[in-house]
Motif scaffolding. Sequence first.
Motif, mmCIF file in Angstrom:
data_model
loop_
_atom_site.group_PDB
_atom_site.id
_atom_site.type_symbol
_atom_site.label_atom_id
_atom_site.label_comp_id
_atom_site.label_asym_id
_atom_site.label_seq_id
_atom_site.Cartn_x
_atom_site.Cartn_y
_atom_site.Cartn_z
ATOM 1 N N ARG A 182 0.898 -0.958 0.089
ATOM 2 C CA ARG A 182 -0.105 -0.128 -0.199
ATOM 3 C C ARG A 182 0.322 1.566 -0.101
ATOM 4 O O ARG A 182 0.224 2.100 0.725
ATOM 5 N N PRO A 183 1.451 1.299 -0.961
ATOM 6 C CA PRO A 183 2.628 2.235 -1.153
ATOM 7 C C PRO A 183 2.459 3.639 -1.047
ATOM 8 O O PRO A 183 3.075 4.872 -0.048
ATOM 9 N N ARG A 184 1.429 4.282 -1.334
ATOM 10 C CA ARG A 184 0.744 5.431 -0.994
ATOM 11 C C ARG A 184 0.542 5.601 0.474
ATOM 12 O O ARG A 184 0.235 6.734 0.709
ATOM 13 N N LEU A 185 0.208 4.642 1.610
ATOM 14 C CA LEU A 185 0.333 5.532 2.414
ATOM 15 C C LEU A 185 1.652 5.871 2.923
ATOM 16 O O LEU A 185 1.700 6.714 4.350
ATOM 17 N N TYR A 186 2.557 5.828 2.439
ATOM 18 C CA TYR A 186 4.239 6.512 3.169
ATOM 19 C C TYR A 186 3.682 8.190 2.906
ATOM 20 O O TYR A 186 4.712 8.645 3.678
ATOM 21 N N SER A 196 9.243 5.066 14.265
ATOM 22 C CA SER A 196 10.282 5.645 14.850
ATOM 23 C C SER A 196 10.682 5.934 13.649
ATOM 24 O O SER A 196 11.786 6.952 14.015
ATOM 25 N N SER A 197 11.359 4.692 12.985
ATOM 26 C CA SER A 197 12.118 5.181 11.915
ATOM 27 C C SER A 197 12.118 6.407 10.721
ATOM 28 O O SER A 197 13.222 7.040 11.086
ATOM 29 N N PHE A 198 10.910 7.177 11.154
ATOM 30 C CA PHE A 198 10.836 8.727 9.845
ATOM 31 C C PHE A 198 11.213 9.973 11.359
ATOM 32 O O PHE A 198 11.587 10.577 10.444
ATOM 33 N N TRP A 199 11.134 9.358 12.457
ATOM 34 C CA TRP A 199 11.085 9.577 13.567
ATOM 35 C C TRP A 199 12.597 10.445 13.366
ATOM 36 O O TRP A 199 13.414 11.035 13.613
#
Length: 243
Positions: A182-186, A196-199
């Motif tokens: 569901r790539p659009r959710l990123y 947490s990785s995005f933080w």
Amino acid sequence: MTPAYDRIGVNYAALRKPDPRIAARIERALGAARRVLNVGAGAGSYEPANREVVALEPSLEMIRQRPAGAAPVVQGRAEALPFADASFDAAMAVLTVHHWADETKGLAEMRRVTRGPIVILTYDPAFRGFWLADYLPELVALDEAQMPTMADYAAWLGPVDISPVPIPHDCADGFLAAYWRRPRLYLDERVRAAISSFWALGDVSEALARLASDLDSGAWARRYPGLADLDQCDCGYRLVVTK
Ligand SMILES: C[S@@+](CC[C@H](N)C(=O)[O-])C[C@H]1O[C@@H](n2cnc3c(N)ncnc32)[C@H](O)[C@@H]1O
């Protein structure tokens, strides 16, 4: 020190619901254990309902999000478990070990307080092949820096079984690889805020703009043919269970 999850855990419970297929794997690994300790328990995901569970969690923000009726929780850290030796039949730690300040100490503490199996859901930093890293190569360095290797677990705990946990295409638990199909959710800021990785990565706007453009043009679908036909995918998650 303020626990990091007091900041990054806001809205956690809404986006990080336990996935029943992953829960079944954890349940099975816990065997016949009656009294179970859940370390780094967060909002209570994957705590088995039919056993006597005690949760341990440092962040008040996460504790606040535990549902009414959840297992009793003790505020504390893995590195200094406030429990007597061998006081649990089994212990579990789900997607938390890489957040601990001292994993060696934390896992020694889990071993000290647990008579039976220790069950850990984690990520293998040697895994390659999750497409998001093609857009965000810095994810590989981050995982290598923060995630224990699979060999570390045997060094800390003695003999362990390590098995892949394939991620369902509609995974209910919104961790990093949950949206592989569901790539659009990123592209959704709220979704990223529960990961947490995005933080840790900071500004990822350039990579996300590339992803958005590739999704719109069809380049993403051409680059990863076959993904849409898979119901589940090995994205590097591993269940580590002491023998
Ligand atoms: C990604 S969350 C996972 C929470 C829960 N196990 C789940 O599966 O939803 C990581 C959790 O580890 C906790 N944590 C961080 N440092 C810790 C430590 N030293 N000891 C125990 N838990 C810790 C965080 O506060 C956070 O709740």
